[in-house]
Design an enzyme around this catalytic site. Structure first.
Site, PDB file in Angstrom:
ATOM      1  N   TYR A 144       0.854  -1.187   0.000  1.00 31.25           N
ATOM      2  CA  TYR A 144       0.000   0.000   0.000  1.00 31.25           C
ATOM      3  C   TYR A 144       0.892   1.239   0.000  1.00 31.25           C
ATOM      4  CZ  TYR A 144      -3.515   3.413   1.526  1.00 31.25           C
ATOM      5  OH  TYR A 144      -4.356   4.497   1.619  1.00 31.25           O
ATOM      6  N   ASP A 239       9.236   2.733   0.059  1.00 29.14           N
ATOM      7  CA  ASP A 239       8.167   3.417   0.780  1.00 29.14           C
ATOM      8  C   ASP A 239       8.314   3.059   2.258  1.00 29.14           C
ATOM      9  OD1 ASP A 239       5.931   4.410   1.943  1.00 29.14           O
ATOM     10  OD2 ASP A 239       4.499   3.494   0.569  1.00 29.14           O
ATOM     11  N   LYS A 267       3.857   9.082   8.992  1.00 22.86           N
ATOM     12  CA  LYS A 267       3.625   8.497  10.316  1.00 22.86           C
ATOM     13  C   LYS A 267       4.581   9.039  11.400  1.00 22.86           C
ATOM     14  CE  LYS A 267       0.805   5.053   8.313  1.00 22.86           C
ATOM     15  NZ  LYS A 267       0.847   4.192   7.172  1.00 22.86           N
TER      16      LYS A 267
HETATM   17  C1  LIG Z   1       0.223   4.728   5.742  1.00 19.38           C
HETATM   18  C2  LIG Z   1       0.999   4.454   4.525  1.00 19.38           C
HETATM   19  C3  LIG Z   1       0.924   5.292   3.391  1.00 19.38           C
HETATM   20  C4  LIG Z   1      -0.055   6.419   3.278  1.00 19.38           C
HETATM   21  O1  LIG Z   1       0.168   7.428   4.204  1.00 19.38           O
HETATM   22  P1  LIG Z   1      -1.034   8.447   4.515  1.00 19.38           P
HETATM   23  O2  LIG Z   1      -0.415   9.420   5.475  1.00 19.38           O
HETATM   24  O3  LIG Z   1      -2.131   7.630   5.101  1.00 19.38           O
HETATM   25  O4  LIG Z   1      -1.423   9.081   3.241  1.00 19.38           O
HETATM   26  C5  LIG Z   1       1.772   5.037   2.336  1.00 19.38           C
HETATM   27  N1  LIG Z   1       2.637   4.008   2.370  1.00 19.38           N
HETATM   28  C6  LIG Z   1       2.733   3.186   3.429  1.00 19.38           C
HETATM   29  C7  LIG Z   1       3.733   2.086   3.423  1.00 19.38           C
HETATM   30  C8  LIG Z   1       1.895   3.357   4.535  1.00 19.38           C
HETATM   31  O5  LIG Z   1       1.972   2.513   5.555  1.00 19.38           O
END
Ligand SMILES: *Cc1c(COP(=O)(O)O)cnc(C)c1O
Length: 430
Positions: A144, A239, A267
């Protein structure tokens, strides 16, 4: 458990907010029942509107590595608030923040701040496309990367459990530029590269996948992926929105020993406020406006409140590298407790853990990719979730989300969790 007020708020919310929530997984849809409305949090605990107390393993989906509302972040925010919330002009804190990120993550030479993980990954892909002058990207099944159109194909997190891995509203043209490979399967990447020779701008991957449960990239797989990307002039994007500053101060790239070309963060980097960042090699980052032609902007990007909370979090991490040892010990303790429980009830469910990220899969298959992950019994997980919740343990309301241990979790918290886990497993497996 009394949930009168939460139920009331949820019924109200559904009239004014789609599905009653501002982000899908919060709605408890994949586990059944109604979400709890949270009123406050301190340390390892959260309290809902009806006054119920929970030991929390969601941590706002990752940011709260020190538990809820730590005093040093509160103090940094209070100080920043005195000077005003936002100016839309540069401030000194942004420079300190950027320097600290560059300092903590060796592959990052330059960084730009944004407001969410989604913005970070979107922008990273744009600059990779601008830099390589190619269009296509490769992503992995179950990973994701936020909700930008071209990532919502075979995506993890809410997109997985809500049964909409390919969202309506994503155009065919967008989908066509996203190629899907299998996690931990290097041949699947090689095949795509062969079939799309000189067309692939970037490969984006969660180096520890955390939105399809928890799955670590195999050492050989990630090493080969790095080599292929270099050979083919493809930008490798890690990511690290979830793993950055979570599994190590230098992120998953530190524990895997691999340097990506670009990295994305979110995060933890915001200390609980909405923040994202992307960064990497200078020659790529200098493509970004106003230094270069690739447009990227944000009215509230780098705003003083978000930067002060984020800076406080990262500064604490830099000054206290021992927290990762603490997190490892606590998480290992919880892992061992749950593993013993599984033995006692004669179930060989997979328990994956990388540092303070963990996932108990309700499947006896070894989970190393998307296919093995989705062999989990999500129905049984739903029952487990509610059994834990009613006994005061707040887990992520989905089989495919990680749980997070924070430095604020005490041995008492962990012992209670292990006990409730045992009682729940006995009840559900007899
Ligand atoms: C949470 C997450 C996102 C998206 O971040 P948001 O602040 O919710 O837009 C993208 N990549 C990874 C791996 C994530 O865990």
């Amino acid at each position: 458990m009394n949930t009168t007020l939460s139920t009331h708020f949820f019924n109200e919310a559904k009239r004014y907010i789609p599905g009653g929530v501002n982000s899908p997984v919060r709605a408890f849809k994949s586990v059944g029942g109604n979400p709890l409305f949270i009123k406050s949090g301190k340390g390892s605990k959260i309290y809902d509107a009806d006054g119920n107390e929970f030991i929390d393993y969601v941590g706002s989906w990752g940011p709260h590595i020190f538990g809820h509302n730590p005093d040093f972040i509160k103090k940094a925010l209070a100080e920043a608030l005195e000077n005003g919330t936002s100016f839309g002009a540069p401030t000194e804190t942004e420079v300190r923040m950027a320097k600290l990120i560059v300092d903590l993550v060796p592959s990052v030479e330059m960084v730009r701040m944004v407001n969410s993980g989604t913005e970070a990954t979107m922008s990273a892909v744009r600059v990779a496309r601008g830099f390589t002058k190619k269009d296509k990207i490769i992503k992995f099944e179950g990973c994701y990367h936020g909700h930008a159109d071209y990532f919502l194909i075979k995506a993890g997190s809410g997109a997985l459990t809500l049964g909409v891995p390919d969202s309506p509203g994503v155009t065919k043209a967008n989908a066509a530029d996203t190629l899907i490979a299998e996690y931990n399967n290097i041949d699947s990447v090689k095949n795509l590269i062969r079939e799309n020779k000189k067309e692939i701008a970037a490969v984006i991957i969660e180096p520890v996948a955390g939105n399809v449960g928890v799955i670590r990239a195999n050492d050989n797989f990630i090493k080969e992926l790095r080599e292929i990307c270099s050979e083919e002039k493809i930008i490798l994007i890690f990511d690290e929105v979830m793993t950055g500053f979570r599994v190590a101060a230098g992120g998953a790239q530190e524990i895997l020993g691999i340097k990506p070309d670009l990295s994305t963060f979110g995060k933890i980097i915001g200390g609980g406020l909405p923040v994202g960042a992307f960064g990497g090699k200078k020659e790529i980052m200098e493509m970004i406006a106003p230094r270069g032609p690739v447009y990227q902007a944000g009215t509230l990007s780098g705003n003083p409140l978000a930067m002060s909370a984020g800076y406080a979090a990262l500064k604490y991490i830099k000054d206290h590298p021992e927290i990762y040892q603490t997190l490892e010990e606590k998480s290992k303790y919880l892992e061992n407790g749950i593993k013993e429980n599984l033995k006692k009830v004669n179930k060989a469910f997979s328990l994956n853990r990388v540092g303070s990220m963990m996932c108990l899969f309700f499947t006896e298959k070894k989970v190393a990719d998307y296919k093995s992950a989705v062999s989990s019994d999500t129905n049984l997980f739903g029952k487990y979730f509610h059994s834990m919740l009613t006994k005061g343990i707040y887990l992520a309301p989905s089989q495919y989300e990680a749980i997070f241990v924070s430095t604020a979790h005490s041995i008492d918290d962990l012992d209670k969790t292990i006990k409730v886990n045992y009682d729940s497993l006995v009840k559900l497996t007899k």
